[in-house]
Design an enzyme around this catalytic site. Structure first.
Site, PDB file in Angstrom:
ATOM      1  N   SER A 140       0.860  -1.186   0.000  1.00  0.00           N
ATOM      2  CA  SER A 140       0.000   0.000   0.000  1.00  0.00           C
ATOM      3  C   SER A 140       0.890   1.228   0.000  1.00  0.00           C
ATOM      4  CB  SER A 140      -0.887   0.006   1.255  1.00  0.00           C
ATOM      5  OG  SER A 140      -1.562   1.243   1.395  1.00  0.00           O
ATOM      6  N   TYR A 153      -1.821   0.706  10.629  1.00  0.00           N
ATOM      7  CA  TYR A 153      -1.753   0.241   9.239  1.00  0.00           C
ATOM      8  C   TYR A 153      -0.429   0.654   8.614  1.00  0.00           C
ATOM      9  CZ  TYR A 153      -3.540  -0.925   4.562  1.00  0.00           C
ATOM     10  OH  TYR A 153      -3.743  -1.477   3.303  1.00  0.00           O
TER      11      TYR A 153
END
Length: 261
Positions: A140, A153
């Site tokens: 990501s 995250y």
């Protein structure tokens, strides 16, 4: 041999990647926890599937055994992952952080360790430059750019991105490409819904008024391109975002228009 394993294949980018590879006649094994979704995907695409929870070592070992007994594997696509919450470091849930690390980092390590012997076997003896195995991991932009609320995250995705870089160094000299694709805003049916624990209004707000966020199909098609390049070409890192997204924390909402000088 062009046989790919795609993890996290029951929805989103994983399912789209299975479809993209099958469109080019790849032999694909779709892996996820939800058998009903895997079966539907297999019926649709002609892929095969294996039910596994990648946070369980016994399931990962069973996957490796299944692949060894059914033809091996030449391409591993680590797609399983997810986010939980958008809280500050101070107030974030330790349980959420632990889950994110388990699924985004440790699960990838488990699968890589279990399948590397099979990936090596797929190219053993091939003349230099004529065959290559692939380990492609979907990370990501959160693994490259920090943003407020992203603490857990960010930490997990920075960790997996670093692990990929280390693995590439460790496999130097072998005909194995170690690839990473780092998507930005991708509008899928589950990512934000899972992140916000089923709060659909909050999940929908993420994409509100954003012109053309990426689709899972956009990412799946890009993954297919990466693993279909000539064996001597390695796209080590591909960052893919919609034009409306300048960074993880900067997204334009409303129509795109040329600015007057």
């Amino acid at each position: 041999m062009r046989r790919a394993v795609v993890t996290g294949a029951s929805s989103g980018i994983g399912a789209a990647t299975v479809r993209a590879l099958r469109e080019h006649d790849w032999d694909v094994v779709a892996v996820a926890r939800r058998e009903d979704r895997l079966k539907a995907l297999a019926d649709e695409t002609g892929a095969t599937y294996f039910v596994a929870d990648l946070t369980e070592q016994t399931d990962v070992d069973a996957l490796a055994t299944h692949l060894a007994e059914t033809g091996g594997v030449s391409t591993l696509i680590n797609n399983a992952g997810g986010a939980a919450g958008l809280d500050s470091v101070e107030h974030g849930s330790v349980d959420d952080w632990a889950w994110m690390y388990e699924i985004n980092v440790l699960a990838v390590k488990r699968v890589v360790s279990a399948l590397l012997p099979l990936l090596r076997a797929s190219v053993a003896g091939a003349p230099t430059g004529e065959a290559v195995a692939d380990i492609l991991t979907v990370s990501s932009i959160a693994g490259h750019i920090a943003y407020e609320g992203g603490g857990g995250y960010n930490a997990a995705k920075f960790a997996v991105s670093s692990m990929i870089d280390v693995l590439r160094l460790e496999l130097s000299g072998e005909p194995i490409r170690v690839l990473e694709i780092a998507p930005g805003m991708v509008h899928t049916e589950e990512f934000s819904l899972v992140r916000f624990k089923g709060d659909k209004a909050r999940a929908d707000a993420v994409y509100a008024s954003v012109p053309n966020p990426l689709s899972a199909g956009d990412v799946g098609a890009t993954i297919r391109t990466m693993v279909e390049l000539a064996p001597h070409i390695s796209l080590d890192l591909v960052v893919i975002k919609p034009v409306a997204q300048s960074a993880a924390y900067k997204v334009h909402r409303g129509p795109l228009a040329v600015k007057e000088g």
